[in-house]
Design an enzyme around this catalytic site. Structure first.
Site, short mmCIF file in Angstrom:
data_model
loop_
_atom_site.label_atom_id
_atom_site.label_comp_id
_atom_site.label_asym_id
_atom_site.label_seq_id
_atom_site.Cartn_x
_atom_site.Cartn_y
_atom_site.Cartn_z
N ASP A 152 0.90 -1.08 -0.02
CA ASP A 152 0.00 -0.05 0.05
C ASP A 152 0.70 1.24 -0.12
O ASP A 152 1.77 1.47 0.91
CB ASP A 152 -0.79 0.07 1.25
CG ASP A 152 -1.91 1.01 1.09
OD1 ASP A 152 -2.86 1.16 2.32
OD2 ASP A 152 -2.18 1.87 0.39
N GLU A 171 -2.40 0.28 -4.37
CA GLU A 171 -2.29 -0.85 -3.84
C GLU A 171 -2.53 -2.27 -4.43
O GLU A 171 -3.43 -1.99 -5.33
CB GLU A 171 -3.13 -0.80 -2.31
CG GLU A 171 -4.67 -0.61 -2.45
CD GLU A 171 -5.37 -0.66 -1.44
OE1 GLU A 171 -6.24 0.33 -1.23
OE2 GLU A 171 -5.20 -1.46 -0.53
#
Lengths: 372, 366
Positions: free
Chosen positions: B14, B109
Site C-alpha cells: 500500500d 495498492e
C-alpha cells in the site's frame, strides 16, 4: 518542303503517335510531332524522352526537310476533316501552311533539329513475335503491375525470353501474373523490364494483328518494329524480384469453379465489404464455397453459397475482393481453379480451359489475414 | 473451500498517501507541508492528504472547507491522474520482477502472491522489504506492506506500521492476531455492520469467534458465512492477476534427447497444437513466434520471427516454428522445445478497437 497526304490516313497515324506525348512537358519541343520528309517517305515521330515512336507514311512529294509541328493544334484540326487530300507547305515565315478543300491554315513550327533524337540500339538481341500474341501477353499481365515509385521495377512488366519460350510477369507485391508462351521462342536468354506506358501503346496498336513484331533489346533500351512503325523505349533499370520463390509449390487445397458464377458472387458480396480493405472471406467445406463480407462500421453483411469442386481440408481465407475481381475478369475461361495451401499463403488462380497450345497463365493473390 | 491448501505467502503493498506523495515528489516545494489533493473547490472533497495534513485530522473524503478549518495552512493541489497512473505502472513493473500473481486493487495498492516467486526467496518479509526499498529508490515514494497467509490479513497488516513500515503476521500468529483484532477493522465490516456487531456484543475477533456459523448466517446473511471463516484465518480468495497477458507458450521436454530435426517436427506439431489450444482458450492472437531450444547441456537458445499480422492458426504457427528450427544448425542434441507467441493483440489496444476486426493485406516476400 512540301507534301500531299490523305487527311484520314495522316490522322490515324497521328492519333496513335499522340499517345506518346505527355499532357505537360518540361521540354516544350515535346509538344510537337516531328515531320521528317524524304521525297515520298514521311517519318512522323513523337517522344516523351523515355519512349519515342515513329511511323513512316507514303506521301506525294519531291522535297526534303524536317520540322516540328504542334501536336494538339494539328490533331484538333485534322479531326474535323472528311477524307480529302491535304497539302503541307513549309513557308519562309516559320509557318506550315495546310491547304484543304475548305481553306488554308497556318501553324508555327519549330526547327526539326531541336527535336530530341531517339537512341540507336547498340548491339541488340532480336526476337520475333506475332503482334496479337504480344498484345495478349501485355493485357494479361499489365493490370497486375504496381504503381509504387519506391519499387520502380514492379511498375513494369518483366520480359523473360529464353530458347524454351517467352515469359511475361507483372506484380505489385499483392497480386502477380505470370504469362508464358512456349510456342514462341527466343534465340537466346534475355531479361528486361518494360515500363507500362509503351506497353499500353503497343497493346492498343497490336491487338488482333497477325503481323510480326520484331523486338530488339539490349541492357538499357528496347525497340519494337512492326508494319510501318517503330517504338523505342528506355527499360526500367533494376533487378526484378525473384517471383518464382513466392509461388507456393505445394497447394493441397484445390477449388474448381465456374468463373462467371464466382466472379458475379464476389462482385455482389464485395459491395458489402469494408470500403477500405474490400475484404471478403472464402469458407470452403466439402463441395460448398461460402463467400461472405462484412462492414462492421455500417452493419452491412452479405453471404453467398456456391457449389464447387473442392479437394482439400476445410479452410477459411480472406482476400481483397478487388484483386479477385480484376483477376477473374482478366481471364476468359469457363472454369477456373484456385489452389491454396494456408490462409497466409498466396492463392493460385489458373484457367481450366480456353488456352491456346503452349499458353499458360498463372495468377497469384496474397490473402488478407482475418483477425477475429 | 476448506480443503487444506499449502500455506500461501501474500503481500499487500500500500503506497503511503499516494496522490499526495506524488505531488510532493513532483513539486519539492510541497515537501514537509500539509497538502490535500483535490477538495479545492467550493464543495470539493479531498482525495488524499499528506501525512503532515493528517496530523491535523485531515482525511481523504473530507470536505475541503472542513479541512481548512482543521488545518489553516493546508495547501490544495489539483489531481494529475496521468502521472499517478504512470507511477503506478512503474511500481507494478517492480512487482512483476517478483511474481506474476499481482492483483492491483487500485493505483496505489496491490496483492502479491509470492508463495512461489521469481527470485526463489522463501521469505515473504524480505521480499516485501526489498520491494519497498526498490520503490523508494526507483520511484522515490514510500510504501507500507502487510505480509501474511491470506489477502484479508495481509491487508489489515499493511495498516499496522504505516507509513513506511511493514508487518508480518506469521501463520502461528494468525489466530491470536485475529482474536485481538477490533471488529471494525475486519475487511468488509463498515460502520453499519460494526454497529450491528456492537449491539450483539461483538467487539473483537474473539467475540466473533464465539458465535456459531448458523447464528452469523441468520444475522448477517451471506457475509456471516465469510465472517465465520475469516476469523478462523480461512480466506482462500486467490490473488487474481488481471494483468494483460503478454505471451503464451507451450513447451515439451523429451524423454530422450533428440539430435535430428526430423524427430522434432512431430514434437513441434504437438506443441503448436497446445499453443493453439491455449490461444483459443484465451481468445488471443499474436504476431511474434519464438522457438525455444534447450540443448542437452542445458544451454538455452531462442529464435523468433515477427509476422506482420496476428496469427492463431496452428498451421501458420507450426510453419513459422519449422522455419525457425531450420534457420540455423543445432549446436547439440536437444532436450526441450517450446513455442511461444508474443506481441499479442491484447496489448496497447484502445478499448474502442476491441470489437473491430483488424485485417492485414499480405505481401509477397520479395
Amino acid at each position: 518542303m512540301k507534301f500531299i497526304v490523305s487527311s484520314t490516313y495522316l490522322l490515324k497515324q497521328l492519333q496513335v503517335l499522340g499517345g506518346v506525348i505527355n499532357n505537360s512537358n518540361t521540354l516544350p519541343i515535346l509538344d510537337n510531332f516531328l515531320f521528317e520528309l524524304d521525297h515520298d517517305k514521311l517519318i512522323i515521330s513523337a517522344s516523351d524522352l523515355e519512349t519515342t515512336m515513329a511511323s513512316t507514311l507514303d506521301v506525294e512529294s519531291e522535297s526534303e526537310g524536317s520540322v516540328a509541328i504542334p501536336a494538339r493544334l494539328l490533331l484538333d484540326t485534322l479531326k474535323t476533316f472528311p477524307e480529302q487530300p491535304l497539302t503541307f507547305v513549309v513557308e519562309e515565315n516559320n509557318t506550315v501552311e495546310i491547304s484543304s478543300n475548305h481553306g488554308k491554315y497556318a501553324l508555327a513550327y519549330a526547327d526539326g533539329n531541336e527535336f530530341p533524337k531517339a537512341v540507336a540500339l547498340e548491339d541488340p538481341s532480336k526476337t520475333v513475335i506475332t503482334g496479337d500474341i504480344l498484345a495478349t501477353a501485355i493485357s494479361k499481365t499489365i493490370f497486375a503491375a504496381g504503381n509504387d515509385d519506391l519499387r520502380p521495377v514492379m511498375s513494369g512488366v518483366f520480359f523473360q525470353f529464353s530458347t524454351e519460350g517467352l515469359t511475361f510477369v507483372a506484380t505489385d507485391a499483392h497480386k502477380l501474373v505470370k504469362y508464358t508462351r512456349e510456342d514462341v521462342k527466343a534465340s537466346q536468354v534475355a531479361e528486361f523490364i518494360m515500363p507500362k506506358k509503351p506497353l499500353n501503346l503497343l497493346k492498343g496498336i497490336l491487338g488482333g494483328s497477325e503481323e510480326d513484331v520484331t523486338i530488339e533489346y539490349n541492357d538499357s533500351n528496347a525497340k519494337f518494329t512492326f508494319e510501318n512503325s517503330e517504338l523505342i523505349c528506355r527499360l526500367i533499370d533494376g533487378k526484378y524480384p525473384n517471383y518464382e520463390a513466392v509461388i507456393p509449390k505445394e497447394n493441397p487445397n484445390k477449388l474448381a469453379i465456374n468463373r462467371n458464377q464466382f466472379l458475379n458472387s464476389v462482385r455482389r458480396v464485395s459491395i458489402f465489404s469494408n470500403k477500405t480493405t474490400h475484404q471478403i472471406r472464402l469458407k470452403i467445406a466439402g463441395a460448398e464455397l461460402n463467400i461472405s463480407a462484412e462492414d462492421i462500421d455500417y452493419s452491412n453483411k452479405a453471404e453467398e453459397r456456391l457449389t464447387c469442386d473442392y479437394q482439400g481440408d476445410d479452410m477459411q481465407i480472406g482476400f481483397n475482393s478487388r484483386f479477385l475481381t480484376e483477376m477473374l475478369t482478366n481471364l476468359s475461361s469457363d472454369d477456373v481453379q484456385l489452389e491454396m495451401s494456408m490462409p497466409n499463403r498466396a492463392g493460385i488462380l489458373t484457367p481450366v480451359d480456353g488456352l491456346n497450345e503452349g499458353e499458360q497463365v498463372t495468377m497469384l493473390v496474397m490473402p488478407v489475414m482475418l483477425n477475429n | 473451500m476448506r480443503d487444506e491448501l499449502p500455506i500461501r505467502k501474500i503481500i499487500h503493498v500500500d503506497m503511503d498517501a499516494f496522490y499526495a506523495s506524488v505531488e510532493q515528489l513532483d513539486n519539492p516545494e510541497l515537501i514537509g507541508k500539509p497538502i490535500a489533493v483535490g477538495g479545492g473547490g467550493k464543495r470539493g472533497v479531498i482525495s488524499a492528504a499528506s501525512y503532515e495534513a493528517r496530523k491535523f485530522g485531515v482525511k481523504s473524503a473530507m470536505a475541503g472547507n472542513l479541512a481548512i478549518k482543521l488545518c489553516p495552512e493546508l495547501i490544495f493541489v489539483n489531481h494529475h491522474f496521468e502521472r499517478y497512473t504512470e507511477i503506478s505502472k512503474q511500481i507494478r513493473r517492480i512487482f512483476y520482477d517478483y511474481t506474476d500473481l499481482v492483483e492491483p486493487l487500485s493505483l496505489d495498492e496491490a496483492y502479491l502472491d509470492v508463495t512461489e516467486n521469481k527470485k526463489g526467496n522463501p521469505s515473504a518479509s524480505l521480499i516485501a522489504k526489498e520491494i519497498r526499498t526498490r520503490i523508494f529508490n526507483e520511484v522515490g515514494l514510500t510504501a507500507s506492506a502487510g505480509i501474511s497467509i491470506n489477502k484479508f490479513i495481509a491487508k489489515i497488516a499493511s495498516d499496522y506500521n504505516k507509513p513506511n513500515g511493514q508487518k508480518t503476521v506469521n501463520p502461528e500468529e494468525v489466530i491470536p492476531f485475529l482474536e485481538a483484532l477490533e471488529i471494525r477493522k475486519f475487511y468488509g465490516i463498515g460502520k453499519v455492520t460494526a454497529e450491528k456487531m456492537y449491539q450483539k456484543g461483538i467487539f473483537t475477533g474473539l467475540d466473533l469467534k464465539q458465535k456459531s456459523l448458523d447464528y452469523l448466517e441468520k444475522n448477517f446473511g451471506k457475509s456471516g458465512h465469510l465472517y465465520y471463516y475469516i476469523v478462523r484465518g480461512i480466506h482462500n480468495s486467490e490473488v487474481k492477476p488481471n494483468r494483460i497477458r503478454k505471451s503464451l507458450a507451450a513447451e515439451r521436454t523429451f524423454n530422450e534427447n533428440l539430435s535430428s530435426e526430423i524427430f522434432m517436427l512431430e514434437k513441434l506439431d504437438h506443441i503448436a497444437e497446445e499453443v493453439t489450444k491455449r490461444l483459443s482458450k484465451s481468445n488471443v492472437a499474436g504476431k511474434t513466434v519464438t522457438l525455444k531450444i534447450k540443448y542437452s547441456d542445458f544451454t538455452l537458445q531462442t529464435r523468433s520471427k515477427t509476422l506482420p499480422y496476428y496469427i492463431k492458426d496452428k498451421n501458420i504457427i507450426l510453419e513459422t516454428a519449422k522455419d525457425l528450427l531450420y534457420q540455423e544448425k543445432l549446436n547439440n542434441s536437444v532436450r526441450l522445445l517450446g513455442i511461444s507467441l508474443s506481441n499479442l493483440n491484447t496489448e496497447n489496444k484502445p478499448k474502442k478497437e476491441d470489437d473491430k476486426s483488424v485485417s492485414v493485406q499480405l505481401k509477397f516476400e520479395f
